[in-house]
Enzyme design. Structure first.
Site, PDB file in Angstrom:
ATOM      1  N   TYR A   1       0.985  -1.271  -0.024  1.00 32.10           N
ATOM      2  CA  TYR A   1      -0.077  -0.007   0.037  1.00 32.10           C
ATOM      3  C   TYR A   1       0.917   1.281  -0.063  1.00 32.10           C
ATOM      4  O   TYR A   1       0.778   2.152  -0.983  1.00 32.10           O
ATOM      5  CB  TYR A   1      -0.845   0.088   1.370  1.00 32.10           C
TER       6      TYR A   1
ATOM      7  N   LYS B   1       1.080   4.234  -2.946  1.00 29.88           N
ATOM      8  CA  LYS B   1       0.587   5.569  -2.482  1.00 29.88           C
ATOM      9  C   LYS B   1       1.974   6.568  -2.691  1.00 29.88           C
ATOM     10  O   LYS B   1       2.052   7.481  -2.994  1.00 29.88           O
ATOM     11  CB  LYS B   1       0.292   5.710  -0.947  1.00 29.88           C
TER      12      LYS B   1
END
Lengths: 248, 84
Positions: free
Chosen positions: A146, A150
């Site tokens: 993640y 990002k």
């Protein structure tokens, strides 16, 4: 607006609808929730339509945009919010969980932006807002997939911003800290508490607080802002990747 | 669609996207130098020509194009391939 069936996405969809924008509510799995978002849009006097598709698949993205264009006309504003988490320590993280998170959270925004830019370039106007995460700035143990996606989103936003700035198209990223949404319910309680303590404000943010930041970045007031990163994190990152001290 | 039609479509697309007058879009005109096109202009031009002419051209091929005449050659080539 991708990932608009719940959480931050829903709040952004409502904020934009309340400001008079026609809102396409993108969703992949939450059909009933997308309908709820539409009902809420209706309640604030806005107009919306739900569009199903997987942003990580090029053919789905094309289908999503074609459907939106057929209903509302050209897409002038894109908010990339769709995201998934598949947490796990790097040592134990499966290739599938790595890939899926990268595909939805990084490929998705790219594919949507690429598709949206065709129309924006023609009209010499456009707004793209990507919804990042403080995990991409500070790193996050147990979220290597993640956080990588990002962090990649920031580089993507800045590069796109440079490519299309001359055409009056802005590309910015809102970077929320921990926000009270469904995605956080998948994290252990202890981690949630720890995340709250990392913000000098010692609390989590609300979806509406993120929505207002997104609304600003697509408004006429932000016309000279592009390639920017706007943290909505209660001071958690303070614009850098230096070590943060949990609030005592 | 023959070469004249393709030329006409190219002149219109160049004028619209690059903001140049149609008479500057000659066969010999160099897109980057004479018509002042940047990379993004060329990408837009490629998209516009694909739409107008109804043929799909790989981005790599468009990157090889220098002059208006090159553009016509490329589009003609792809139109012929699409027909066969």
């Amino acid at each position: 607006m991708t990932g608009a069936s719940r959480g931050v996405g829903r709040a952004v969809a409502l904020a934009l609808a309340a400001r008079g924008h026609l809102v396409a509510v993108g969703y992949r799995s939450g059909g009933a929730e997308a309908q709820e978002t539409l009902d809420l849009i209706d309640r604030v006097g806005g107009t919306g339509v739900a569009v199903e598709g997987d942003v990580g698949l090029g053919e789905d993205v094309d289908g999503i945009f074609t459907a939106v264009e057929a209903t509302f006309g050209p897409v002038e504003i894109l908010v990339n919010n769709a995201g998934v988490i598949r947490d796990g320590l790097a040592l134990q993280l499966s290739e599938a969980d790595w890939s899926q998170v990268l595909r939805t959270n990084l490929d998705g925004p790219f594919l949507c932006a690429r598709r949206a830019l065709r129309g924006m370039l023609r009209r010499r106007w456009g707004r793209i807002v990507n919804v990042g995460s403080v995990a991409g700035v500070l790193g996050s143990a147990g979220q290597v997939n993640y956080a990588s996606a990002k962090a990649g989103l920031l580089g993507m936003s800045r590069s796109l911003a440079r490519e299309v700035a001359s055409r009056n198209i802005t590309v910015n990223t809102v970077v929320p800290g921990p926000i009270r949404t469904e995605i956080l319910s998948e994290l252990p309680t202890e981690r949630v508490r720890e995340l709250s303590r990392m913000s000098p404000m010692n609390r989590m943010g609300t979806s509406d607080e993120v929505a207002e930041a997104v609304a600003f970045l697509i408004s006429d007031s932000s016309g000279f802002i592009t390639g920017a990163t706007l943290p909505v994190d209660g001071g958690m990152s303070m614009g850098g990747s230096s070590a943060t001290t949990p609030a005592s | 669609m023959n070469r004249d039609d393709i030329f006409k479509a190219t002149v219109e697309a160049c004028s619209e996207i690059l903001g140049v007058s149609e008479d500057t879009v000659t066969h010999d005109a160099v897109l980057r130098d004479d018509l002042d096109a940047d990379s993004l202009d060329l990408a837009e031009l490629a998209m516009a020509l694909e739409d107008r002419i109804g043929v799909s051209v790989p981005e790599q091929d468009f990157k090889q194009v220098a002059t208006v005449s090159d553009t016509l050659d490329l589009l003609e080539q792809h139109l012929a391939a699409a027909r066969s």
